[in-house]
Write an enzyme that holds these catalytic residues in place. Structure first.
Site, PDB file in Angstrom:
ATOM      1  N   ARG A   1       3.938   6.047   1.744  1.00  7.78           N
ATOM      2  CA  ARG A   1       4.422   7.437   1.830  1.00  7.78           C
ATOM      3  C   ARG A   1       3.864   8.246   0.664  1.00  7.78           C
ATOM      4  O   ARG A   1       4.531   9.132   0.133  1.00  7.78           O
ATOM      5  CB  ARG A   1       5.948   7.487   1.820  1.00  7.78           C
TER       6      ARG A   1
ATOM      7  N   GLY B   1       0.814  -1.207   0.000  1.00  4.82           N
ATOM      8  CA  GLY B   1       0.000   0.000   0.000  1.00  4.82           C
ATOM      9  C   GLY B   1       0.847   1.256   0.000  1.00  4.82           C
ATOM     10  O   GLY B   1       2.068   1.204   0.132  1.00  4.82           O
TER      11      GLY B   1
ATOM     12  N   ASP C   1       4.106  -4.755  -7.495  1.00  2.63           N
ATOM     13  CA  ASP C   1       3.449  -3.509  -7.079  1.00  2.63           C
ATOM     14  C   ASP C   1       3.982  -2.310  -7.855  1.00  2.63           C
ATOM     15  O   ASP C   1       3.436  -1.217  -7.748  1.00  2.63           O
ATOM     16  CB  ASP C   1       3.605  -3.285  -5.568  1.00  2.63           C
ATOM     17  N   ASN C   2       5.028  -2.522  -8.630  1.00  2.00           N
ATOM     18  CA  ASN C   2       5.577  -1.437  -9.437  1.00  2.00           C
ATOM     19  C   ASN C   2       5.313  -1.657 -10.922  1.00  2.00           C
ATOM     20  O   ASN C   2       6.024  -1.124 -11.769  1.00  2.00           O
ATOM     21  CB  ASN C   2       7.083  -1.293  -9.188  1.00  2.00           C
TER      22      ASN C   2
ATOM     23  N   ARG D   1      -2.174  -1.325 -10.159  1.00  2.00           N
ATOM     24  CA  ARG D   1      -0.958  -2.133 -10.282  1.00  2.00           C
ATOM     25  C   ARG D   1      -1.334  -3.605 -10.357  1.00  2.00           C
ATOM     26  O   ARG D   1      -2.442  -3.983  -9.948  1.00  2.00           O
ATOM     27  CB  ARG D   1      -0.076  -1.922  -9.044  1.00  2.00           C
TER      28      ARG D   1
ATOM     29  N   ASP E   1       7.281   4.361 -10.743  1.00  2.00           N
ATOM     30  CA  ASP E   1       8.180   4.205  -9.601  1.00  2.00           C
ATOM     31  C   ASP E   1       9.656   4.189  -9.994  1.00  2.00           C
ATOM     32  O   ASP E   1      10.275   3.143 -10.192  1.00  2.00           O
ATOM     33  CB  ASP E   1       7.829   2.941  -8.788  1.00  2.00           C
TER      34      ASP E   1
ATOM     35  N   LYS F   1       4.072  11.912  -3.436  1.00  2.00           N
ATOM     36  CA  LYS F   1       4.924  10.855  -2.885  1.00  2.00           C
ATOM     37  C   LYS F   1       5.959  11.502  -1.978  1.00  2.00           C
ATOM     38  O   LYS F   1       6.626  12.452  -2.389  1.00  2.00           O
ATOM     39  CB  LYS F   1       5.598  10.133  -4.059  1.00  2.00           C
TER      40      LYS F   1
HETATM   41  P1  AMP Z   1       8.895   0.561  -3.697  1.00  2.00           P
HETATM   42  O1  AMP Z   1       9.205  -0.872  -3.986  1.00  2.00           O
HETATM   43  O2  AMP Z   1      10.095   1.436  -3.507  1.00  2.00           O
HETATM   44  O3  AMP Z   1       7.965   1.130  -4.689  1.00  2.00           O
HETATM   45  O4  AMP Z   1       8.162   0.618  -2.282  1.00  2.00           O
HETATM   46  C1  AMP Z   1       7.621  -0.509  -1.680  1.00  2.00           C
HETATM   47  C2  AMP Z   1       6.724  -0.125  -0.525  1.00  2.00           C
HETATM   48  O5  AMP Z   1       7.459   0.533   0.478  1.00  2.00           O
HETATM   49  C3  AMP Z   1       5.568   0.775  -0.873  1.00  2.00           C
HETATM   50  O6  AMP Z   1       4.451   0.274  -0.203  1.00  2.00           O
HETATM   51  C4  AMP Z   1       6.004   2.120  -0.339  1.00  2.00           C
HETATM   52  O7  AMP Z   1       4.899   2.915  -0.007  1.00  2.00           O
HETATM   53  C5  AMP Z   1       6.805   1.727   0.877  1.00  2.00           C
HETATM   54  N1  AMP Z   1       7.816   2.729   1.286  1.00  2.00           N
HETATM   55  C6  AMP Z   1       8.967   3.052   0.668  1.00  2.00           C
HETATM   56  N2  AMP Z   1       9.645   4.002   1.343  1.00  2.00           N
HETATM   57  C7  AMP Z   1       8.906   4.312   2.433  1.00  2.00           C
HETATM   58  C8  AMP Z   1       9.044   5.220   3.538  1.00  2.00           C
HETATM   59  N3  AMP Z   1      10.108   6.030   3.658  1.00  2.00           N
HETATM   60  N4  AMP Z   1       8.058   5.229   4.469  1.00  2.00           N
HETATM   61  C9  AMP Z   1       6.992   4.435   4.368  1.00  2.00           C
HETATM   62  N5  AMP Z   1       6.788   3.574   3.367  1.00  2.00           N
HETATM   63  C10 AMP Z   1       7.725   3.499   2.409  1.00  2.00           C
HETATM   64 MG    MG Z   2       6.356   1.285  -5.505  1.00  2.00          MG
END
Ligand code: AMP
Ligand code: MG
Length: 486
Positions: A93, A90, A253-254, A184, A263, A113
């Site tokens: 951030r 989910g 998810d991306n 996604r 992303d 974001k």
């Molecule tokens: P990503 O693979 O980088 O797209 O992120 C995977 C998951 O990690 C997603 O659910 C993002 O919302 C969460 N995420 C990444 N960085 C942070 C952060 N600094 N604080 C909270 N959630 C994060």
């Molecule tokens: Mg992501």
């Protein structure tokens, strides 16, 4: 005096209306001192937005105020990350501010974001540092200029708050992203994993209405929809491969069902051609290496097909068979898209059955030579015009290329050099320059190198003297390593 509010957003928030159980309503964090660092005037104009009004409302982008009509929500989704399934990820951030209808009638998401913690944040702080948000802005805008389907960046704003990362204290920032949608593969996996079939069906109907409205109400539409997604994604990944783009974190998810690149975390462009190229610090196995991307395409879409299975009727065995047939076609669809792209990159005349082999043979000739991917194609345009003196120095040993060139020349279109310069960029975001620009912005508050680089990468095909932007990293730069989730 209050800032003017009428920027021209026509919000119509269909996700919040249509998909209960898939999101939580909550506002972005209020930024103590919102300040816009970069605003995309060209995109604003394209979207029918008044850039002066946007500029007057930094709180819309950094958090603290909302454009009229926005209804912020955090979306729930699941996902396979590096092959392991997380049933609940989910927006940890990010906040979807809503959808607005542009002058072209198209519906687009506006998302922030780096805008604060949500119930999906797990251990994270919900924040983002300036450097990574500028990276998303820069690379997404470069991709758009390169003709690759992608989310866009409308603005990056400082929050005025410092955040903590491994590197120490960094300025907190938010990127405002514009996307065809945020549906996604992981959005489908979320409901499938919970066994919530009616919500899964609602999501499928929603996705069809949004991206393939001609399929709405038709028999067999879920399979037809999967087929459309396969088509969009196969062409997208072919685009990436043509540019030497390594996404770096192709988790389910991306992967967006719209077919847009989404992303921009640890992504980077390959310089010297090497199929195993990996940049991400966490991708130790090379799962998302350059040459693996077409395989991961198939793997991720198999996860989508699995998630769709409960919608495919009573006879699940028959459903598995038709889904498998669709999945079995992915490699061929990708290959077709890649060969079509390589025909254009190589300036070939029409289409010949041997064109795929010809392109494969080029890769063989390039392998192990350290030849810069981008410059090889750009300078092949010079070779098409009869002069291979700029191409030769890219190769440690030119023997294999010298054998390949006549085969290629026999297939060239008239005016090939001109056609090739229109599809093979002179300038891409070079890793060392991206790093220098982000460091200057993040550590010294100097945005000038970022602006200079942005101007170059959003004008990728122009001829002329483009050094240093057109050149690979100098010898001493070493292996490039990127980090995600920062
Ligand atoms: P990503 O693979 O980088 O797209 O992120 C995977 C998951 O990690 C997603 O659910 C993002 O919302 C969460 N995420 C990444 N960085 C942070 C952060 N600094 N604080 C909270 N959630 C994060
Ligand atoms: Mg992501």
């Amino acid at each position: 005096m209050a800032a003017p509010q009428e920027a021209g957003f026509r919000f119509d928030n269909s996700w919040a209306r249509s998909l209960p159980g898939s999101f939580l309503p909550l506002p972005p964090d209020a930024a103590p001192q919102p300040q816009i660092v970069v605003l995309n005037h060209a995109l604003a104009a394209e979207l029918g937005l008044d850039a002066d009004v946007l500029a007057a409302n930094p709180g819309w982008f950094a958090g603290g105020s909302l454009p009229p009509g926005a209804e912020p929500i955090a979306l729930a989704y699941a996902g396979h990350q590096f092959g392991g399934f997380s049933p609940q990820l989910g927006d940890g951030r990010a906040h979807l501010l809503g959808e607005f209808i542009g002058p072209d009638g198209a519906r687009r998401d506006l998302q922030l974001k780096g805008s604060g913690r949500t119930p999906f944040s797990r251990g994270g702080d919900g924040k983002a540092a300036l450097g990574p948000m500028l990276r998303e802005y820069l690379i997404s805008e470069a991709m758009a200029a390169l003709g690759v389907p992608t989310t866009r960046s409308l603005a990056v704003a400082l929050t005025g708050e410092d955040i903590w990362r491994e590197a120490g204290r960094l300025p907190g920032a938010v990127v405002a992203r514009v996307a065809a949608s945020h549906i996604r593969v992981g959005s489908f996996q979320f409901f499938a994993a919970r066994g919530e079939v009616e919500k899964l069906r609602a999501l499928a109907e929603y996705a069809i209405a949004r991206h393939d409205p001609d399929l709405a109400g038709q028999d067999g539409r879920y399979l037809a929809f999967l087929d459309r997604v396969i088509d969009r994604q196969a062409r997208l990944i072919a685009h990436w491969m043509g540019l030497g783009f390594v996404h770096g974190v192709m988790n389910t998810d991306n992967m967006a069902l719209s077919g847009e690149t989404i992303d921009y975390g640890p992504c980077a462009f390959m310089e010297g051609y090497a199929p195993g190229t990996v940049f991400s610090s966490i991708d130790r196995q090379g799962r998302y290496a350059y040459a693996n991307q077409p395989l991961i395409l198939g793997w991720n879409l198999a996860r989508l097909a699995e998630a769709l299975l409960p919608l495919m009727g009573e006879d699940q065995e028959a459903a598995v068979a038709v889904l498998n047939t669709a999945l079995g076609g992915i490699a061929g669809r990708y290959r077709e898209a890649w060969v079509a792209l390589m025909r254009a990159k190589l300036g070939l005349a029409g289409a010949d059955a041997g064109d795929g082999d010809l392109a494969d043979a080029l890769l063989v000739a390039m392998a192990g030579q350290g030849a810069d991917w981008t410059l090889t194609f750009r300078r092949l345009a010079d070779a098409a015009a009869g002069d291979d003196s700029s191409l030769r120095p890219l190769f440690a040993d030119f023997t294999a290329m010298a054998e390949w060139l006549p085969r290629w020349r026999a297939r060239l279109a008239p005016e090939a050099a001109v056609l090739m310069r229109a599809v093979n960029p002179a300038v891409i975001p070079r890793n060392h320059l991206v790093e220098a620009a982000l460091t200057a912005a993040q550590e010294d508050g100097d945005i000038a190198p970022f602006r200079a680089l942005l101007a170059e990468v959003t004008d990728p095909y122009r001829d002329g003297a483009r050094e240093p932007f057109s050149l690979p990293a100098p010898q001493g730069f070493g292996d490039y390593i990127t980090f995600c989730g920062t």
